[in-house]
Design an enzyme around this catalytic site. Sequence first.
Site, PDB file in Angstrom:
ATOM      1  N   THR A  43      -7.753  10.543  25.318  1.00 13.35           N
ATOM      2  CA  THR A  43      -8.062  11.965  25.293  1.00 13.35           C
ATOM      3  C   THR A  43      -9.257  12.231  24.385  1.00 13.35           C
ATOM      4  OG1 THR A  43      -5.759  12.563  25.714  1.00 13.35           O
ATOM      5  CG2 THR A  43      -7.149  14.248  24.719  1.00 13.35           C
TER       6      THR A  43
ATOM      7  N   SER B   2     -21.627 -13.457  14.141  1.00 13.72           N
ATOM      8  CA  SER B   2     -21.048 -12.409  13.306  1.00 13.72           C
ATOM      9  C   SER B   2     -21.136 -12.763  11.822  1.00 13.72           C
ATOM     10  CB  SER B   2     -19.584 -12.194  13.707  1.00 13.72           C
ATOM     11  OG  SER B   2     -18.945 -11.282  12.855  1.00 13.72           O
TER      12      SER B   2
ATOM     13  N   THR C 224     -19.922   6.393  11.975  1.00 10.65           N
ATOM     14  CA  THR C 224     -18.711   7.206  11.910  1.00 10.65           C
ATOM     15  C   THR C 224     -19.083   8.650  11.634  1.00 10.65           C
ATOM     16  OG1 THR C 224     -16.582   7.495  10.803  1.00 10.65           O
ATOM     17  CG2 THR C 224     -18.412   6.775   9.438  1.00 10.65           C
TER      18      THR C 224
ATOM     19  N   ARG D 149       0.833  -1.201   0.000  1.00  6.22           N
ATOM     20  CA  ARG D 149       0.000   0.000   0.000  1.00  6.22           C
ATOM     21  C   ARG D 149       0.866   1.248   0.000  1.00  6.22           C
ATOM     22  NH1 ARG D 149      -5.395  -1.549   2.242  1.00  6.22           N
ATOM     23  NH2 ARG D 149      -5.294  -3.798   2.567  1.00  6.22           N
TER      24      ARG D 149
ATOM     25  N   LYS E 102     -17.095  10.041   7.465  1.00  8.03           N
ATOM     26  CA  LYS E 102     -17.448   9.779   6.066  1.00  8.03           C
ATOM     27  C   LYS E 102     -18.466  10.819   5.613  1.00  8.03           C
ATOM     28  CE  LYS E 102     -16.048   4.936   5.825  1.00  8.03           C
ATOM     29  NZ  LYS E 102     -15.255   4.889   7.057  1.00  8.03           N
TER      30      LYS E 102
ATOM     31  N   HIS F 225     -21.275   3.307   6.500  1.00  2.00           N
ATOM     32  CA  HIS F 225     -21.366   3.706   5.097  1.00  2.00           C
ATOM     33  C   HIS F 225     -22.790   4.087   4.693  1.00  2.00           C
ATOM     34  CE1 HIS F 225     -17.265   2.838   3.730  1.00  2.00           C
ATOM     35  NE2 HIS F 225     -17.281   1.861   4.608  1.00  2.00           N
TER      36      HIS F 225
END
Length: 575
Positions: free
Chosen positions: A386, A245, A353, A130, A356, A325
């Site tokens: 933190t 899962s 999230t 990557r 995104k 997503h």
Amino acid sequence: MLHAGEKLGTRIANKASRCPVLNSVRAFRSMISYFNAANESTETTKDSNVTVSKRNYDSTCPFANMKYFFEDYLSPNGTKNGYQHAVPDTKKKFISPTKTKPRNRNALPMEIENACVAKLDVLKDAGNYREFIDVERHCGDFPKATWRYEGKEKEVVVWCNNDYLGQGQNKYVMRKCKQALNSHGLGAGGTRNISGTSNFTTYLESELAHMHEKEAALVFNSGYIANQASLGTFPQLLKDCVIISDSLNHASMIHGIRESKCEKVIWRHNDLNHLEEILKRYDISKPKLIAFESVYSMDGDISPIRRICDLAEKYNAMTFIDEVHAVGMYGHNGGGVAQRDGESDRITLVSGTLGKAIGSFGGYVAGPKHVIDAIRSYASSFIFTTALPPAVLATSLASIQYLKEAHMLREMHQIRSFETKQALERANLPVIWSESHIVPLMVGDAALCKRASDRLLHEHGIYVQPINYPTVPVGTERFRLTPTPFHTTEMIHDLVQAVEEVWNYLEIPRTIPQIYANPNQPNIDKIRPALHTPWVEVETVSTPEPVCALELSGDKCGRELNSCTQCGCLQLALN
């Protein structure tokens, strides 16, 4: 006292004109302008057409202003004579230090370094190494960006960014961020337990709970940590819990499940018969948690949420859904696919999230207040970290409040995704018709995928990252295209032409690899874009009339609708 008819600004200006320090600053500025004009007549540089971004001289202290002036326009010459004139470097605002090797080579034994190099060579040989691409996004001109490499620069169009709705450059959201920065400063100053809980944290968690129609929410420093902490903590608090899962769950979910040390069973991706077989094995009173995602980002398929909830209720199981997503892009509140499908109240826990579609940074989990409180009280990765900076929290808060009503923005997003799929299919390219906004373009070979990505970037100014193993199975390597409302029809046309040239040049097959099993196949719709919510009436249009915010003051920004966020006109047009 002000006299009748006297303007405050005029009086302040008169006062300022008598200040000797500010007059000195003005004199120095005039001198530098003279030198700059002289230099421009004799020197030509590649940066000559760049607009200088001047410092904001807003300090109440005139001596601070003088110091800023010297920092911006003068530089040390290395002699005892002090300073000499220097033209500001408008490109390199931040300069990284020269890299050096450590003096003490014994800090890393040679055999250890050789072992690391060998492991990296394995990735490079397989085409799975990557590389980070240095890309500077153009605020106000998304999705265009500047790519920097080997001392060169090139403008590119980004096709692999997860800022799905362009909220990262929304002027309204940015103003709220700046206000919070000015009022609260930079960092949080500590963990949530030790001075790190700001009013923005409280507001944001209440807003997230409302968005998902839940009792409570808890903010984390990333979506990964939200999944890892929640799945690693909550099931562990239950006696003898089993986690069921989905086989394609994200690495963060797998990490949390492993950390919980609970019994784990994997069910085949979206295979409801297999899920029911597993549920039947356990006593009805045994704690069970079904963990799955709403939108699976590599294939773009959507889980059968309603039927999973049916099974969960039938066998007395809890549910954990990852909506990372889908948050902001589906549902009447932007709460995700479960909300779009009217199943929000049947889900136990939902994670998301802020990095995104929200366009900010961080992650969260929402659900019953006592469950959220238990995670807050026991999750080590939350307790000892933190807190997020207040300005970041304010950004997320403003973006979520904005997106709750931004139904036309969601509509435009789905239209652009649909148009991209259509264009690729017309060109006979191996595109996957997904149920969602994700557009997978199949390659089927890791090395070819990397070479195709490099050629698109170097030759065509199109940035899309290769998706290789272990993110996807070997033989199903691909590009994952993410159109946004800001990708124009012209950009889509340019993308297709560039991909065709690269496919021909590298002789990449135009067929979907046989090894690839498309989980979207039973549910694809090639007639209309994906539904973002059935509860809100939105007129489907591909090119809404531009409404420029600056028109209120008798001015216009002069940009085209699909590329303008300089004054927020696209956001206004889409609301």
